[in-house]
Design a protein around this motif. Structure first.
Motif, PDB file in Angstrom:
ATOM      1  N   ASP A   1       3.928  -0.778  13.675  1.00 35.57           N
ATOM      2  CA  ASP A   1       4.733  -1.015  12.906  1.00 35.57           C
ATOM      3  C   ASP A   1       6.223  -1.925  13.174  1.00 35.57           C
ATOM      4  OD1 ASP A   1       4.296   1.134  10.984  1.00 35.57           O
ATOM      5  OD2 ASP A   1       5.681   2.823  11.420  1.00 35.57           O
ATOM      6  N   GLY A   2       5.603  -2.179  14.134  1.00 31.55           N
ATOM      7  CA  GLY A   2       6.195  -3.761  14.717  1.00 31.55           C
ATOM      8  C   GLY A   2       6.017  -5.340  14.065  1.00 31.55           C
ATOM      9  N   GLU A   3       6.602  -5.593  14.747  1.00 34.70           N
ATOM     10  CA  GLU A   3       6.456  -7.375  14.672  1.00 34.70           C
ATOM     11  C   GLU A   3       5.466  -8.603  13.868  1.00 34.70           C
ATOM     12  OE1 GLU A   3       8.998  -9.644  16.186  1.00 34.70           O
ATOM     13  OE2 GLU A   3      11.398  -9.028  16.435  1.00 34.70           O
ATOM     14  N   LYS A   4       4.504  -7.379  14.726  1.00 37.05           N
ATOM     15  CA  LYS A   4       2.571  -8.397  14.344  1.00 37.05           C
ATOM     16  C   LYS A   4       2.280  -7.307  13.542  1.00 37.05           C
ATOM     17  CE  LYS A   4       3.050 -11.025  18.323  1.00 37.05           C
ATOM     18  NZ  LYS A   4       2.820 -11.883  19.975  1.00 37.05           N
ATOM     19  N   SER A   5       2.736  -6.384  13.259  1.00 41.49           N
ATOM     20  CA  SER A   5       1.501  -5.300  12.874  1.00 41.49           C
ATOM     21  C   SER A   5       0.961  -6.086  11.380  1.00 41.49           C
ATOM     22  CB  SER A   5       2.660  -4.487  12.230  1.00 41.49           C
ATOM     23  OG  SER A   5       3.156  -4.531  10.859  1.00 41.49           O
ATOM     24  N   CYS A   6      -0.019  -5.929  11.433  1.00 45.23           N
ATOM     25  CA  CYS A   6      -1.039  -6.005  10.171  1.00 45.23           C
ATOM     26  C   CYS A   6      -1.137  -5.469   9.019  1.00 45.23           C
ATOM     27  CB  CYS A   6      -2.689  -5.267  10.035  1.00 45.23           C
ATOM     28  SG  CYS A   6      -3.437  -6.107  12.041  1.00 45.23           S
ATOM     29  N   ASP A   7      -0.278  -4.412   8.708  1.00 44.99           N
ATOM     30  CA  ASP A   7       0.576  -4.183   7.722  1.00 44.99           C
ATOM     31  C   ASP A   7       1.435  -4.891   6.901  1.00 44.99           C
ATOM     32  OD1 ASP A   7       0.064  -2.349   4.931  1.00 44.99           O
ATOM     33  OD2 ASP A   7       2.041  -1.221   6.525  1.00 44.99           O
ATOM     34  N   ARG A   8       2.213  -4.726   8.317  1.00 43.85           N
ATOM     35  CA  ARG A   8       3.847  -5.984   7.527  1.00 43.85           C
ATOM     36  C   ARG A   8       3.525  -7.109   7.364  1.00 43.85           C
ATOM     37  NH1 ARG A   8       9.473  -6.364  11.171  1.00 43.85           N
ATOM     38  NH2 ARG A   8       8.929  -3.930  10.522  1.00 43.85           N
ATOM     39  N   GLU A   9       2.952  -8.100   8.074  1.00 45.50           N
ATOM     40  CA  GLU A   9       1.696  -9.467   7.712  1.00 45.50           C
ATOM     41  C   GLU A   9       0.954  -9.532   6.764  1.00 45.50           C
ATOM     42  OE1 GLU A   9       3.076 -12.374   9.736  1.00 45.50           O
ATOM     43  OE2 GLU A   9       4.823 -10.875  10.495  1.00 45.50           O
ATOM     44  N   GLY A  10       0.256  -8.085   6.639  1.00 50.01           N
ATOM     45  CA  GLY A  10      -0.899  -8.459   5.944  1.00 50.01           C
ATOM     46  C   GLY A  10      -0.256  -8.152   4.434  1.00 50.01           C
ATOM     47  N   GLY A  11       1.067  -7.372   3.942  1.00 44.92           N
ATOM     48  CA  GLY A  11       1.602  -7.774   2.598  1.00 44.92           C
ATOM     49  C   GLY A  11       2.018  -8.443   2.288  1.00 44.92           C
ATOM     50  N   ARG A  12       2.829  -9.768   3.073  1.00 42.66           N
ATOM     51  CA  ARG A  12       3.454 -11.037   2.895  1.00 42.66           C
ATOM     52  C   ARG A  12       2.736 -12.017   2.766  1.00 42.66           C
ATOM     53  NH1 ARG A  12       3.667 -15.170   6.426  1.00 42.66           N
ATOM     54  NH2 ARG A  12       3.144 -14.384   7.913  1.00 42.66           N
ATOM     55  N   ILE A  13       1.060 -11.850   2.945  1.00 46.25           N
ATOM     56  CA  ILE A  13       0.182 -12.480   2.690  1.00 46.25           C
ATOM     57  C   ILE A  13      -0.710 -12.530   1.860  1.00 46.25           C
ATOM     58  CG2 ILE A  13      -2.128 -13.596   3.462  1.00 46.25           C
ATOM     59  CD1 ILE A  13       0.049 -14.990   5.094  1.00 46.25           C
ATOM     60  N   ALA A  14      -0.889 -11.397   1.807  1.00 44.59           N
ATOM     61  CA  ALA A  14      -1.278 -10.628  -0.090  1.00 44.59           C
ATOM     62  C   ALA A  14      -0.781 -11.152  -1.131  1.00 44.59           C
ATOM     63  CB  ALA A  14      -1.226  -8.327  -0.281  1.00 44.59           C
ATOM     64  N   GLN A  15       0.868 -11.607  -0.993  1.00 47.13           N
ATOM     65  CA  GLN A  15       1.375 -11.472  -2.399  1.00 47.13           C
ATOM     66  C   GLN A  15       1.227 -12.946  -2.854  1.00 47.13           C
ATOM     67  OE1 GLN A  15       5.714 -11.762  -0.860  1.00 47.13           O
ATOM     68  NE2 GLN A  15       5.437  -8.911  -1.041  1.00 47.13           N
ATOM     69  N   LYS A  16       1.019 -13.696  -1.383  1.00 48.74           N
ATOM     70  CA  LYS A  16       0.166 -15.841  -1.610  1.00 48.74           C
ATOM     71  C   LYS A  16      -1.038 -15.453  -2.061  1.00 48.74           C
ATOM     72  CE  LYS A  16       2.949 -17.263   2.381  1.00 48.74           C
ATOM     73  NZ  LYS A  16       3.335 -18.710   2.860  1.00 48.74           N
ATOM     74  N   TRP A  17      -1.933 -14.561  -1.394  1.00 51.68           N
ATOM     75  CA  TRP A  17      -3.496 -14.934  -1.832  1.00 51.68           C
ATOM     76  C   TRP A  17      -4.027 -14.128  -3.286  1.00 51.68           C
ATOM     77  CZ3 TRP A  17      -6.628 -10.973  -3.864  1.00 51.68           C
ATOM     78  CH2 TRP A  17      -6.426  -9.167  -3.209  1.00 51.68           C
ATOM     79  N   ARG A  18      -2.387 -12.504  -3.550  1.00 49.04           N
ATOM     80  CA  ARG A  18      -3.098 -12.361  -5.024  1.00 49.04           C
ATOM     81  C   ARG A  18      -2.731 -13.700  -6.023  1.00 49.04           C
ATOM     82  NH1 ARG A  18      -1.876  -7.560  -3.256  1.00 49.04           N
ATOM     83  NH2 ARG A  18      -3.187  -5.860  -2.589  1.00 49.04           N
ATOM     84  N   THR A  19      -1.492 -14.563  -5.359  1.00 55.37           N
ATOM     85  CA  THR A  19      -1.446 -15.517  -6.970  1.00 55.37           C
ATOM     86  C   THR A  19      -1.804 -16.393  -6.766  1.00 55.37           C
ATOM     87  OG1 THR A  19       1.768 -15.327  -6.051  1.00 55.37           O
ATOM     88  CG2 THR A  19       0.781 -17.009  -6.858  1.00 55.37           C
ATOM     89  N   ALA A  20      -2.121 -17.212  -5.878  1.00 61.48           N
ATOM     90  CA  ALA A  20      -3.700 -18.040  -5.871  1.00 61.48           C
ATOM     91  C   ALA A  20      -4.691 -17.749  -6.456  1.00 61.48           C
ATOM     92  CB  ALA A  20      -4.113 -18.532  -4.619  1.00 61.48           C
TER      93      ALA A  20
END
Length: 318
Positions: free
Chosen positions: A295-314
């Motif tokens: 659950d830290g700053e480098k967690s895939c879940d946290r980073e992936g959630g932020r990235i998911a917003q971008k790819w879904r918009t694209a």
């Protein structure tokens, strides 16, 4: 009880055996024998020749080679580690499927544990999954593997355009050390786009197999089977299948001669620049290299959630 061997017969005539005369053959009989032999020879030649032309050239080997028709043009392969948060792995699966549906590509999304690796590290699953995809889609032109830390960010970019013969002709990096910067083994300088069978990128550490493509066919089967050889899987390579790939490319000219190294940002940009070329808006693929399960700053879940917003918009705007 042992039985006695029969007496060995002499290979030469006995000293006192009577000499036998060879029967004399008349001239007419000689002529008949010669003509008959000639007729038999031409009959055999005609018959065997017709058989050879009716058999597929590869039938002599017992296996007929299959030539893919190119439908679909690309099959996307990803192996998911389900010990990661479900929301994260579901996002990866959705990313692949929406992109594939948009361009008519096939998909094979498997899970860690689906394949018996006989004790090898789970990272070797990518090799078995690629072979699985080739069996499931025998007519596909290209098989593209993308790790579960990768997201397709530009849905309008079609992979088969990036690795077409013409595009590879312009993009491949020739006379490039296979393992930069000091490897004396380099990519071929005269390789043509239509001769390429394996497309890889490099990062700061060497060869990257987090996003790569192989042209479907007999050569691909040979390459994957060589890569998955038990000797390489049992050898204590520091980076398992990555270092195994570097090894076989440097020691097997048959594999090196079909390799195209292309710029990393075309299919394999990284989130940060410390490991390789950094992703910028508009790039095709973003990989979250080094992200963790926690659950830290480098967690895939946290980073992936932020990235998911971008790819879904694209994808929505594509």
């Amino acid at each position: 009880m042992h039985l006695a061997y029969p007496p060995r017969k002499s290979s030469t005539a006995g000293k006192y055996m009577p000499r036998q005369k060879m029967p004399r053959i008349s001239r007419n009989k000689k002529t008949a024998i010669i003509i008959g032999s000639i007729l038999v020879f031409f009959w055999w030649l005609l018959f065997s020749g017709s058989k050879r032309t009716s058999v597929h050239p590869s039938a002599s080997k017992g296996v007929a080679e299959h030539f893919p028709t190119g439908k679909p043009s690309v099959v996307m392969v990803t192996v998911l580690d389900t010990s990661f948060p479900k929301e994260y792995t579901d996002s990866i699966k959705q990313n692949r499927e929406e992109y594939a549906n948009m361009h008519g590509y096939g998909t094979l999304i498997s899970k860690v544990g689906d394949y018996d690796l006989h004790g090898s590290p789970f990272s070797w699953s990518k090799v078995v999954a690629m072979r699985h995809a080739m069996a499931k889609y025998p007519d596909a032109k290209w098989i593209w593997y993308l790790d579960q830390d990768g997201f397709i960010m530009d849905p309008k970019t079609r992979l088969h355009d990036l690795i077409s013969d013409k595009a590879l002709e312009q993009a491949m990096i020739k006379d490039q050390p296979v393992v930069p910067p000091d490897s004396i083994i380099k990519t071929f300088t005269h390789l043509k786009g239509q001769e390429v069978e394996l497309v890889l990128t490099q990062d700061k550490d060497g060869i990257s197999v987090g996003s790569f493509a192989v042209r479907n066919g007999e050569w691909a089967k040979f390459m994957l089977d060589t890569w998955y050889d038990p000797m390489y899987r049992s050898y204590n390579f520091q980076k398992a299948e990555i270092h195994a790939m570097e090894h076989i490319l440097q020691w097997h000219p048959t594999l090196l001669s079909k390799l195209a190294v292309i710029p990393q940002k075309l299919i394999n940009a990284y989130q940060t620049e410390k490991d390789g070329d950094q992703f910028q808006d508009g790039d095709f693929v973003l990989r979250l290299t080094g992200c963790t399960k926690g659950d830290g700053e480098k967690s895939c879940d946290r980073e992936g959630g932020r990235i998911a917003q971008k790819w879904r918009t694209a994808f929505k705007n594509a």
